[in-house]
Structure formats: C-alpha cells, structure tokens
Design a protein around this motif. Structure first.
Motif, PDB file in Angstrom:
ATOM      1  N   CYS A 115     -11.921   6.321   1.301  1.00 52.49           N
ATOM      2  CA  CYS A 115     -11.818   7.685   0.773  1.00 52.49           C
ATOM      3  C   CYS A 115     -12.275   8.698   1.821  1.00 52.49           C
ATOM      4  N   GLY A 116     -13.251   8.306   2.642  1.00 51.63           N
ATOM      5  CA  GLY A 116     -13.684   9.198   3.715  1.00 51.63           C
ATOM      6  C   GLY A 116     -12.576   9.466   4.713  1.00 51.63           C
ATOM      7  N   LYS A 117     -11.807   8.446   5.034  1.00 44.40           N
ATOM      8  CA  LYS A 117     -10.716   8.616   6.003  1.00 44.40           C
ATOM      9  C   LYS A 117      -9.524   9.345   5.397  1.00 44.40           C
ATOM     10  N   TYR A 118      -9.296   9.151   4.104  1.00 47.28           N
ATOM     11  CA  TYR A 118      -8.142   9.779   3.468  1.00 47.28           C
ATOM     12  C   TYR A 118      -8.448  11.141   2.852  1.00 47.28           C
ATOM     13  N   GLY A 119      -9.718  11.536   2.835  1.00 47.07           N
ATOM     14  CA  GLY A 119     -10.064  12.838   2.267  1.00 47.07           C
ATOM     15  C   GLY A 119      -9.960  12.883   0.760  1.00 47.07           C
TER      16      GLY A 119
ATOM     17  N   ALA B  70       0.840  -1.193   0.000  1.00 47.35           N
ATOM     18  CA  ALA B  70       0.000   0.000   0.000  1.00 47.35           C
ATOM     19  C   ALA B  70       0.877   1.245   0.000  1.00 47.35           C
ATOM     20  N   SER B  71       0.449   2.258  -0.700  1.00 47.95           N
ATOM     21  CA  SER B  71       1.155   3.533  -0.683  1.00 47.95           C
ATOM     22  C   SER B  71       0.819   4.293   0.589  1.00 47.95           C
ATOM     23  N   ASN B  72       1.727   5.127   1.036  1.00 48.97           N
ATOM     24  CA  ASN B  72       1.526   5.919   2.253  1.00 48.97           C
ATOM     25  C   ASN B  72       0.587   7.095   1.962  1.00 48.97           C
ATOM     26  N   GLN B  73      -0.661   6.941   2.350  1.00 49.22           N
ATOM     27  CA  GLN B  73      -1.675   7.972   2.093  1.00 49.22           C
ATOM     28  C   GLN B  73      -1.884   8.911   3.268  1.00 49.22           C
TER      29      GLN B  73
ATOM     30  N   LYS C 184      -1.192  -9.859   3.822  1.00 57.54           N
ATOM     31  CA  LYS C 184       0.037  -9.382   4.450  1.00 57.54           C
ATOM     32  C   LYS C 184       0.289  -7.965   3.947  1.00 57.54           C
ATOM     33  N   LEU C 185       0.181  -7.001   4.850  1.00 55.18           N
ATOM     34  CA  LEU C 185       0.249  -5.588   4.479  1.00 55.18           C
ATOM     35  C   LEU C 185       1.640  -5.017   4.697  1.00 55.18           C
ATOM     36  N   GLU C 186       2.120  -4.288   3.697  1.00 54.19           N
ATOM     37  CA  GLU C 186       3.299  -3.442   3.873  1.00 54.19           C
ATOM     38  C   GLU C 186       2.967  -2.065   3.311  1.00 54.19           C
ATOM     39  N   VAL C 187       3.050  -1.043   4.152  1.00 56.65           N
ATOM     40  CA  VAL C 187       2.844   0.331   3.705  1.00 56.65           C
ATOM     41  C   VAL C 187       4.216   0.896   3.361  1.00 56.65           C
ATOM     42  N   ILE C 188       4.368   1.332   2.122  1.00 59.03           N
ATOM     43  CA  ILE C 188       5.675   1.777   1.631  1.00 59.03           C
ATOM     44  C   ILE C 188       5.654   3.292   1.403  1.00 59.03           C
ATOM     45  N   PRO C 189       6.604   4.027   1.957  1.00 57.25           N
ATOM     46  CA  PRO C 189       6.690   5.472   1.708  1.00 57.25           C
ATOM     47  C   PRO C 189       6.872   5.761   0.225  1.00 57.25           C
TER      48      PRO C 189
ATOM     49  N   VAL D 174      -5.606   2.592   9.565  1.00 53.80           N
ATOM     50  CA  VAL D 174      -6.757   2.716   8.667  1.00 53.80           C
ATOM     51  C   VAL D 174      -7.031   1.398   7.945  1.00 53.80           C
ATOM     52  N   LEU D 175      -5.993   0.788   7.429  1.00 48.15           N
ATOM     53  CA  LEU D 175      -6.165  -0.365   6.542  1.00 48.15           C
ATOM     54  C   LEU D 175      -6.374  -1.691   7.254  1.00 48.15           C
TER      55      LEU D 175
END
Length: 438
Positions: free
Chosen positions: A353-357, A45-48, A75-80, A58-59
């Motif tokens: 989308c609600g959480k990320y604006g 996932a991208s860093n939102q 398996k989640l990895e959030v990447i900058p 969030v995710l």
C-alpha cells in the motif's frame, strides 16, 4: 488512473457469466488437493501502477519473499483493467483460471453470484488471522450482505477533493470548499479565461457512477430497494444526477469538453493548471507522473451539503479498492490461503500500500508513518467515517453500465447548451431502470 480503472471495467456486463454454469478452477500444476501443500500458484494481479512492468517490479520481490518463506512459487501475470473482467468471465466458465486473483471490489457480488469464488466464512478467515483484522467499510465491499464474503480486502481507496493551490490563490480563494454551495461559488470565480473549476469525465461510466452514488446518498436515496430491485427514478436519485450534470449545464464550472472525457483526462488538465479541482481516488502518484510537485496541490474531503462529513446523509465517497479472491475449484487451496495471508499481513500491507499510495484495509497496518501523509489521512478518515459501498447486488456491473450511460447522455446534452430539467433526468434514468428489468 489505476483506482478508477479498477471499477471502470465494471461497465462490462456480467450477464453472460451469471447465466452460465460456473466451474471456476485453478490451472497450477503444483497442487495436489487441499490436504497437500502446493508447490506452485498462479496469481492474476490487477494493474495498480503506471504500467504492467511497474507492477512486476513492485510485486516480484514480495512474491520471491513468499516463496522463500513457504517453498511455494507464484507465477505472476499482471493483467490490464481493460482485459481483467473479460479474463475472469472466461475463467469462471472454462475452468482455466488462476488460483488467486485480484478483483475490483465493486464486482464482488456479481462474481460471487457465479459460484466460482471461494466463500470466506469464519473458519476460512481464521486461517488468515480473523475477519476483525479488516476495516469494516472494506469488508462491506466483499459480496452480498448476509452471505460469506467472496473475497478479502487487499488495497483500499476513497474519493477526495484535490485542488490546485496556485489557481486557488489566483482566484482569491483561501481554503477548499466544504459544501457544494461553496464549491459552486468558488468555481464561478475560477471558471473564466479558459480556466475551469472542476474536472469531470463524462464518458467514463464508472466515474459517473461513483460521483452520483455519493450524491444520491446525500439526497437520502439508494439505487436499489431492500429486495434488490432497481430504484433509479426516486426523487433523491434524480436530484443527485441533476446536481452533478448541473455543474456543467447550469453552474458552468465544468468545461463542456469534459462531456467527452475518458479515463484520466481530467487529471491531465488538473496537472496542467487548466482545471482547479478534481474528485478522485488517491491521485498523488498520478500527479507526480505528470510532473506536478506535491506542494502544488492540496487535498480535502469531498464536499457535502452540511460541510461536515459523517455517517448517513453525509456519505461523500464510495468504498473503493481491490479485493483478493481464490477460485473455489483450485487444487491449491491451502497454498492459495497461505498466499492471501501473506499479502494481507501487516508487513506486506505496509510495503504494497505504501508503494501504490493506497490505504491498508488491515487495521494494524495503518499505523505506519507513510499512511499519515495529508492525502492518505483524508482517505483514511473518509473510509472510516463517511464512505459507503456501492450496491452489493448480483447485477451491479450492469447498474454501472446503464446509469453511467444515462449520466453520459445528459452530459452530452448539457455540453450542447441544452437546459437539463428534472423531467429530462428522470426520463433518462427511467430508460436505465427499464434496461435493468428487461
């Protein structure tokens, strides 16, 4: 800010990827081929959000919900954003990548050219509810025209004009400018006593591209010809870049120091009442994080020559956003498809989308009250009526680099007090075009 970070990494050229033989590939251990439901998926996932940990918060509940519904663990990895494109480049050549990943939508055609991503033909789209569920402008940023998309829209954004209400009141300005002439006139009233009218980030290459892309559209220019060749020195492209740099050099409504500004620095000045206006993508959460109250700023469409945003010459934003892609060689294609369907479902679109604006690119998810707030209404209208995708060409990321750098160089000269002529702009863009053809 996260939306610009989404495209900022586009300044890293993809030439190495495009020259390589891409093999793609998911690494999940739970898959057994497309005819067997996988038990595990790997998701980049991208860093939102404000940081990686915020994204995990969030995710993770949503991914747990997906596991409960399907039995598939994610398996989640959030990447900058500073690392994401490089990680994807490595994955396309090594075969050691995720099953599903987020990409900045401006990268779609470049990554499509590697052959590593799963094409979304009509049959594949039907598995997630059909192509017509998505807003047309968002689909326009999913790959090269005439080819099956390389990704599916996940979060949509657009540019708007954000203005500081107190600074407008202090300058006696009753409403936000609708035209560029009005913006310059208002800017000259504001730009005095250490205050400045408009923020810019001259060292932020992708932000430079986003601004001059829309301005070029307004001048009737495209950056590439119909056959995909760079066309950076057309009269319209030159006029667009000169107009943007002139806000600092000629009109003097952008602080000279902004020539050196990088990511998010213009937003910080805005929140601290140093700058009255910024052109940005969905900025509410960033202002809040810097202590600015919602009633202290307003939002309006990005100005256009006529004052009336619309199709054609009144384009006032690139189509910004995040797409979701699947590695073609994943052994978990069925599970990956189910996951994309889940993430683009009406329910999840409204939550995420609600959480990320951001604005849901799924049409039927846009009717939630959260997306009727003034800011998001402006962004929704822009995406529907007056936004256009950046060029969907294989060397788009190199375009962001070389033209973004040309604008950066011109800002640096303007900051030093040098007069910027049309010839100066054409020469700088000529160098950029030459770099594209070498």
């Amino acid at each position: 800010m996260r939306r610009n970070r989404a495209a900022a990494v586009g300044s890293v050229t993809l030439s190495l990827v495009l020259a390589a033989s891409a093999c793609g590939g998911g690494t999940s251990s739970g898959g057994g081929g497309s005819n067997e439901s996988p038990k595990t998926l790997t998701y980049w996932a991208s860093n939102q959000g404000p940081n990686v940990e915020a994204d995990k918060k969030v995710l993770r509940p949503e991914l747990d919900k997906f596991e409960k519904q399907t039995g598939i663990k994610v398996k989640l990895e959030v990447i900058p954003w500073s690392d994401l494109l490089k990680r994807i480049m490595t994955a396309t050549t090594s075969g050691q990548g995720p099953d599903v990943l987020n990409i900045g939508n401006t990268w779609s055609a470049s990554l499509q050219a590697t052959g590593a991503l799963l094409p979304w033909d009509d049959k594949q789209f039907d598995k997630i509810g059909g192509r017509d569920r998505f807003v047309e402008s968002a689909l326009g940023s999913t790959g090269e025209k005439g080819k099956d998309p390389a990704a599916v829209p996940l979060y949509s954004m657009a540019y708007a004009l954000y203005y500081n209400k107190k600074m407008f009141d202090d300058a006696g300005i009753a409403k936000p400018p609708a035209t560029w002439d009005e913006l310059v006139a208002a800017g000259k009233k504001i730009s005095k006593g250490g205050k400045w009218a408009l923020g810019a980030e001259g060292s932020n290459l992708s932000n430079n591209i986003h601004q001059v892309f829309a301005l070029a559209k307004q001048h009737g220019a495209d950056w590439f010809s119909a056959d995909g060749k760079p066309d950076f020195t057309s009269d319209g492209a030159v006029a667009a870049v000169k107009q943007y740099v002139d806000f600092m050099g000629k009109d003097k409504i952008i602080a000279p120091g902004n020539a050196e500004y990088a990511q998010n620095q213009s937003l910080s000045d805005f929140a601290k009442d140093k700058t009255a206006m910024v052109l940005w993508q969905a900025a509410a959460t960033t202002f809040q994080s810097q202590g600015m109250k919602d009633d202290e700023w307003g939002v309006a469409p990005v100005p256009v020559p006529s004052g009336a945003p619309g199709q054609g010459s009144s384009v006032n934003s690139m189509v910004a956003g995040i797409n979701m892609a699947v590695f073609k060689d994943t052994r978990n294609i069925d599970g990956a498809t189910k996951f994309v369907k889940f993430m683009t479902s009406d329910a999840e679109q409204k939550i995420l989308c609600g959480k990320y604006g951001s604005v849901p690119p799924v049409k039927t998810a846009q009717d939630a009250p959260a997306f009727s707030k003034p800011e998001l209404k402006v962004l929704r209208d822009t995406l529907a009526k007056s936004a256009a995708p950046l060029p969907q060409v294989a060397n788009e990321s190199q375009f962001e680099t070389v033209v973004g750098t040309a604008v950066k160089n011109l800002f640096a000269k303007a900051a030093e007090g040098d007069a910027i002529s049309t010839a100066d702009v054409k020469a700088e863009l000529g160098k950029a075009e030459q770099q594209m053809t070498n």
